[in-house]
Scaffold this active site. Structure first.
Site, short mmCIF file in Angstrom:
data_model
loop_
_atom_site.label_atom_id
_atom_site.label_comp_id
_atom_site.label_asym_id
_atom_site.label_seq_id
_atom_site.Cartn_x
_atom_site.Cartn_y
_atom_site.Cartn_z
N TYR A 81 2.45 100.34 130.47
CA TYR A 81 1.24 100.99 129.97
C TYR A 81 0.03 100.56 130.79
O TYR A 81 -0.79 101.39 131.21
CB TYR A 81 1.03 100.63 128.50
N SER A 97 -7.88 103.63 129.48
CA SER A 97 -7.78 102.63 128.42
C SER A 97 -8.45 101.34 128.88
O SER A 97 -8.59 101.09 130.09
CB SER A 97 -6.30 102.34 128.10
N LYS A 145 -2.37 103.01 133.14
CA LYS A 145 -3.79 103.22 132.87
C LYS A 145 -4.68 102.72 134.02
O LYS A 145 -5.74 103.31 134.29
CB LYS A 145 -4.17 102.54 131.55
#
Length: 250
Positions: free
Chosen positions: A155, A142, A159
């Site tokens: 998150y 991401s 990533k």
């Protein structure tokens, strides 16, 4: 793109980028194992592929459980005799909170799928690739794995980890005819983006304001890059993170 007759696993293929990627592989002649934690969704995507004269097999798997990852790859190889490509797409989003407000439960939930799940899939797939003498891994990271992403600690951590794992593994297996790359989507039309905007509707205008193209990416645009990296057209590419973000990182 040269993926015809390749056997490809796509995790988290029941919706979003995973679904688009599975369908795109099938359109280019690959046989796709449509894997998802939700078997019903996987079956629907598989049926859509078969209806359009493609080849697909749905298999339920929770990538956060090692034994289910082992079964996914074992079942694939048992059915088709090999595994050419695995696309590690399965992922979940966090509750949007500042770091000090984040819960241990949320941290563990996101890391278990987005980071540990990718590790499990890489580990088991690499054993198969080493045995057969070749293989290809494409990880879905991401923009949040390359740039700061506030209110998003779990998150972002997961990533960034996927980017690091991609580069480390690419170096380890470069002489073994095994390639490992990642794509880093920016804000893309998906369930995760919908989750963000539903939680904070004002974010729609804010996000588009920082994207030079003034729009979100489409799942098919990400899928196109994934299939390209998995194809024989990119045999000299490994350890790369391709950013698809409409210029946001600029």
């Amino acid at each position: 793109m040269e993926v015809k007759n390749k056997i490809v696993i796509v995790t988290g293929a029941g919706s979003g980028i995973g679904r688009a990627t599975a369908i795109h592989f099938a359109k280019h002649g690959a046989t796709v194992v449509v894997s998802d934690i939700n078997l019903e969704k996987a079956q629907k995507v598989s049926e859509e592929i078969v209806t359009n004269k493609g080849n697909a097999l749905p298999i339920k798997a929770n990538v956060a459980k090692y034994e289910e990852v082992e079964n996914l790859i074992k079942e694939t190889v048992s059915e088709f005799g090999k595994l050419d490509v695995i696309v590690n797409n399965a992922g979940i989003g966090p509750h949007l909170l500042k770091t000090h407000e984040s819960t241990l439960k949320d941290w563990e939930r996101v890391i278990s799928v987005n980071q540990t799940g990718v590790f499990y899939c890489m580990k088991v797939a690499l054993n198969q690739f080493l045995e057969q003498g070749y293989g290809n891994i494409v990880n879905i990271a991401s923009l949040a794995g390359l740039k700061a992403s506030p209110n998003n600690i779990s998150y972002s951590a997961s990533k960034f980890a996927v980017v690091g794992m991609t580069k480390s593994a690419a170096m380890e297996y470069a002489t073994k005819n095994i390639r490992v790359n990642a794509v880093c989507p920016g804000y893309t039309e998906s369930a995760l983006l919908n989750q963000l905007i539903n939680a904070k509707p004002e974010m729609d205008a804010i996000l588009k304001s920082v994207i030079p193209m003034k729009r979100y990416g489409k799942a098919i645009e990400i899928a196109d890059a994934v299939v390209w990296l998995a194809s024989d057209n990119t045999r000299f590419i490994t350890g790369q993170t391709i950013t698809l973000d409409g210029g946001t990182s600029l």
